[in-house]
Design a protein around this motif. Structure first.
Motif, PDB file in Angstrom:
ATOM      1  N   ASP A  27      -2.385  76.542  28.071  1.00  0.00           N
ATOM      2  CA  ASP A  27      -2.208  75.545  29.131  1.00  0.00           C
ATOM      3  C   ASP A  27      -3.298  74.475  29.086  1.00  0.00           C
ATOM      4  O   ASP A  27      -3.238  73.487  29.832  1.00  0.00           O
ATOM      5  CB  ASP A  27      -2.235  76.208  30.510  1.00  0.00           C
ATOM      6  CG  ASP A  27      -1.057  77.140  30.734  1.00  0.00           C
ATOM      7  OD1 ASP A  27      -1.273  78.232  31.297  1.00  0.00           O
ATOM      8  OD2 ASP A  27       0.068  76.779  30.350  1.00  0.00           O
ATOM      9  N   THR A  28      -4.289  74.648  28.236  1.00  0.00           N
ATOM     10  CA  THR A  28      -5.375  73.681  28.117  1.00  0.00           C
ATOM     11  C   THR A  28      -4.843  72.324  27.664  1.00  0.00           C
ATOM     12  O   THR A  28      -4.159  72.223  26.648  1.00  0.00           O
ATOM     13  CB  THR A  28      -6.436  74.181  27.120  1.00  0.00           C
ATOM     14  OG1 THR A  28      -7.036  75.370  27.636  1.00  0.00           O
ATOM     15  CG2 THR A  28      -7.505  73.128  26.881  1.00  0.00           C
ATOM     16  N   ALA A  29      -5.130  71.295  28.453  1.00  0.00           N
ATOM     17  CA  ALA A  29      -4.628  69.942  28.173  1.00  0.00           C
ATOM     18  C   ALA A  29      -5.173  68.997  29.231  1.00  0.00           C
ATOM     19  O   ALA A  29      -5.745  69.428  30.235  1.00  0.00           O
ATOM     20  CB  ALA A  29      -3.103  69.915  28.196  1.00  0.00           C
ATOM     21  N   VAL A  30      -4.958  67.718  29.007  1.00  0.00           N
ATOM     22  CA  VAL A  30      -5.139  66.735  30.062  1.00  0.00           C
ATOM     23  C   VAL A  30      -3.807  66.636  30.812  1.00  0.00           C
ATOM     24  O   VAL A  30      -2.755  66.451  30.185  1.00  0.00           O
ATOM     25  CB  VAL A  30      -5.540  65.362  29.502  1.00  0.00           C
ATOM     26  CG1 VAL A  30      -5.637  64.342  30.631  1.00  0.00           C
ATOM     27  CG2 VAL A  30      -6.857  65.463  28.743  1.00  0.00           C
TER      28      VAL A  30
ATOM     29  N   GLN B 243     -11.001  80.764  33.651  1.00  0.00           N
ATOM     30  CA  GLN B 243     -10.704  81.844  32.715  1.00  0.00           C
ATOM     31  C   GLN B 243      -9.211  82.138  32.702  1.00  0.00           C
ATOM     32  O   GLN B 243      -8.496  81.883  33.688  1.00  0.00           O
ATOM     33  CB  GLN B 243     -11.475  83.094  33.094  1.00  0.00           C
ATOM     34  CG  GLN B 243     -12.975  83.002  32.825  1.00  0.00           C
ATOM     35  CD  GLN B 243     -13.673  84.333  33.017  1.00  0.00           C
ATOM     36  OE1 GLN B 243     -13.241  85.162  33.816  1.00  0.00           O
ATOM     37  NE2 GLN B 243     -14.753  84.546  32.297  1.00  0.00           N
ATOM     38  N   ALA B 244      -8.745  82.684  31.608  1.00  0.00           N
ATOM     39  CA  ALA B 244      -7.340  83.092  31.502  1.00  0.00           C
ATOM     40  C   ALA B 244      -6.992  84.028  32.658  1.00  0.00           C
ATOM     41  O   ALA B 244      -7.782  84.913  33.016  1.00  0.00           O
ATOM     42  CB  ALA B 244      -7.088  83.769  30.169  1.00  0.00           C
ATOM     43  N   GLY B 245      -5.813  83.800  33.234  1.00  0.00           N
ATOM     44  CA  GLY B 245      -5.386  84.565  34.390  1.00  0.00           C
ATOM     45  C   GLY B 245      -5.758  83.941  35.716  1.00  0.00           C
ATOM     46  O   GLY B 245      -5.281  84.379  36.769  1.00  0.00           O
TER      47      GLY B 245
ATOM     48  N   GLN C 103      -4.654  58.771  35.853  1.00  0.00           N
ATOM     49  CA  GLN C 103      -5.635  58.693  34.785  1.00  0.00           C
ATOM     50  C   GLN C 103      -5.787  59.999  34.015  1.00  0.00           C
ATOM     51  O   GLN C 103      -6.393  60.016  32.949  1.00  0.00           O
ATOM     52  CB  GLN C 103      -7.008  58.279  35.354  1.00  0.00           C
ATOM     53  CG  GLN C 103      -7.847  59.414  35.903  1.00  0.00           C
ATOM     54  CD  GLN C 103      -7.343  59.937  37.235  1.00  0.00           C
ATOM     55  OE1 GLN C 103      -6.321  59.515  37.778  1.00  0.00           O
ATOM     56  NE2 GLN C 103      -8.069  60.900  37.793  1.00  0.00           N
ATOM     57  N   GLY C 104      -5.244  61.077  34.537  1.00  0.00           N
ATOM     58  CA  GLY C 104      -5.343  62.363  33.870  1.00  0.00           C
ATOM     59  C   GLY C 104      -6.516  63.192  34.367  1.00  0.00           C
ATOM     60  O   GLY C 104      -7.559  62.641  34.746  1.00  0.00           O
ATOM     61  N   THR C 105      -6.333  64.491  34.382  1.00  0.00           N
ATOM     62  CA  THR C 105      -7.395  65.410  34.759  1.00  0.00           C
ATOM     63  C   THR C 105      -7.395  66.570  33.756  1.00  0.00           C
ATOM     64  O   THR C 105      -6.342  67.110  33.422  1.00  0.00           O
ATOM     65  CB  THR C 105      -7.232  65.901  36.211  1.00  0.00           C
ATOM     66  OG1 THR C 105      -8.344  66.717  36.593  1.00  0.00           O
ATOM     67  CG2 THR C 105      -5.933  66.669  36.431  1.00  0.00           C
ATOM     68  N   GLN C 106      -8.571  66.921  33.270  1.00  0.00           N
ATOM     69  CA  GLN C 106      -8.690  67.929  32.219  1.00  0.00           C
ATOM     70  C   GLN C 106      -8.594  69.334  32.804  1.00  0.00           C
ATOM     71  O   GLN C 106      -9.297  69.669  33.766  1.00  0.00           O
ATOM     72  CB  GLN C 106     -10.032  67.781  31.486  1.00  0.00           C
ATOM     73  CG  GLN C 106     -10.299  68.834  30.426  1.00  0.00           C
ATOM     74  CD  GLN C 106      -9.409  68.677  29.206  1.00  0.00           C
ATOM     75  OE1 GLN C 106      -9.250  67.579  28.684  1.00  0.00           O
ATOM     76  NE2 GLN C 106      -8.828  69.786  28.739  1.00  0.00           N
ATOM     77  N   VAL C 107      -7.750  70.142  32.185  1.00  0.00           N
ATOM     78  CA  VAL C 107      -7.661  71.566  32.505  1.00  0.00           C
ATOM     79  C   VAL C 107      -8.015  72.343  31.248  1.00  0.00           C
ATOM     80  O   VAL C 107      -7.386  72.146  30.197  1.00  0.00           O
ATOM     81  CB  VAL C 107      -6.248  71.947  32.991  1.00  0.00           C
ATOM     82  CG1 VAL C 107      -6.118  73.458  33.117  1.00  0.00           C
ATOM     83  CG2 VAL C 107      -5.950  71.267  34.327  1.00  0.00           C
ATOM     84  N   THR C 108      -9.008  73.196  31.350  1.00  0.00           N
ATOM     85  CA  THR C 108      -9.437  74.011  30.216  1.00  0.00           C
ATOM     86  C   THR C 108      -9.399  75.479  30.620  1.00  0.00           C
ATOM     87  O   THR C 108     -10.021  75.859  31.615  1.00  0.00           O
ATOM     88  CB  THR C 108     -10.856  73.637  29.758  1.00  0.00           C
ATOM     89  OG1 THR C 108     -10.888  72.240  29.420  1.00  0.00           O
ATOM     90  CG2 THR C 108     -11.261  74.453  28.532  1.00  0.00           C
ATOM     91  N   VAL C 109      -8.648  76.265  29.856  1.00  0.00           N
ATOM     92  CA  VAL C 109      -8.509  77.687  30.141  1.00  0.00           C
ATOM     93  C   VAL C 109      -9.162  78.458  28.997  1.00  0.00           C
ATOM     94  O   VAL C 109      -8.744  78.353  27.847  1.00  0.00           O
ATOM     95  CB  VAL C 109      -7.038  78.089  30.284  1.00  0.00           C
ATOM     96  CG1 VAL C 109      -6.925  79.560  30.686  1.00  0.00           C
ATOM     97  CG2 VAL C 109      -6.333  77.204  31.307  1.00  0.00           C
ATOM     98  N   SER C 110     -10.174  79.222  29.327  1.00  0.00           N
ATOM     99  CA  SER C 110     -10.897  79.999  28.310  1.00  0.00           C
ATOM    100  C   SER C 110     -10.313  81.400  28.194  1.00  0.00           C
ATOM    101  O   SER C 110      -9.827  81.969  29.173  1.00  0.00           O
ATOM    102  CB  SER C 110     -12.378  80.081  28.675  1.00  0.00           C
ATOM    103  OG  SER C 110     -12.551  80.774  29.892  1.00  0.00           O
ATOM    104  N   SER C 111     -10.363  81.938  26.998  1.00  0.00           N
ATOM    105  CA  SER C 111      -9.780  83.270  26.753  1.00  0.00           C
ATOM    106  C   SER C 111     -10.808  84.364  26.982  1.00  0.00           C
ATOM    107  O   SER C 111     -11.988  84.121  27.169  1.00  0.00           O
ATOM    108  CB  SER C 111      -9.251  83.351  25.330  1.00  0.00           C
ATOM    109  OG  SER C 111     -10.262  83.046  24.408  1.00  0.00           O
TER     110      SER C 111
END
Length: 124
Positions: free
Chosen positions: A89-92, A12-14, A116-124
């Motif tokens: 900030d959501t990105a690979v 989550q955001a924060g 290879q990259g790692t996914q970061v997902t930030v929800s609002s």
């Protein structure tokens, strides 16, 4: 040099995440390390970089004060501590090695090896 990134996820955001990047293979030469990120439909952008000694560090303006890059050469591992995460900030996230270099570089064209990259997902 093989690079294995890990630590991504949904937050989550924060919130906070800590990414790790472990290097293996030709690790007997010094190498600068960097983190970059790529959102869907966008270019791969610089996030942070650290020199072999750890004394020189650069950050993108968008992450200054929130992200911290560090390294442990004995473990051939680089870290990216990400605090106060935002949806933007959501990105690979990709780690990269500038082989046989003592420097830190913000230029992705300087880097020789990529994870290879790692996914970061930030929800609002």
């Amino acid at each position: 040099v093989q690079l294995q990134a890990s630590g991504g996820g949904l937050v989550q955001a924060g919130g906070s995440l800590r990414l790790s990047c472990a290097a293996s293979g030709r690790t007997f030469s010094p190498y600068g390390m960097g983190w970059f990120r790529q959102a869907p439909g966008k270019e791969r952008d610089f996030v942070a970089a650290i020199s072999w000694s750890g004394r020189t560090i650069y950050y993108a303006d968008s992450v200054k004060g929130r992200f911290t890059i560090s390294r442990n050469n004995a473990k051939n591992t680089v870290y990216l501590q990400m605090n106060s995460l935002k949806p933007e900030d959501t990105a690979v996230y990709y780690c990269a090695a500038d082989y046989a270099s003592l420097r830190a570089s913000q230029d992705k064209n300087e880097y020789d090896y990529w994870g290879q990259g790692t996914q970061v997902t930030v929800s609002s």
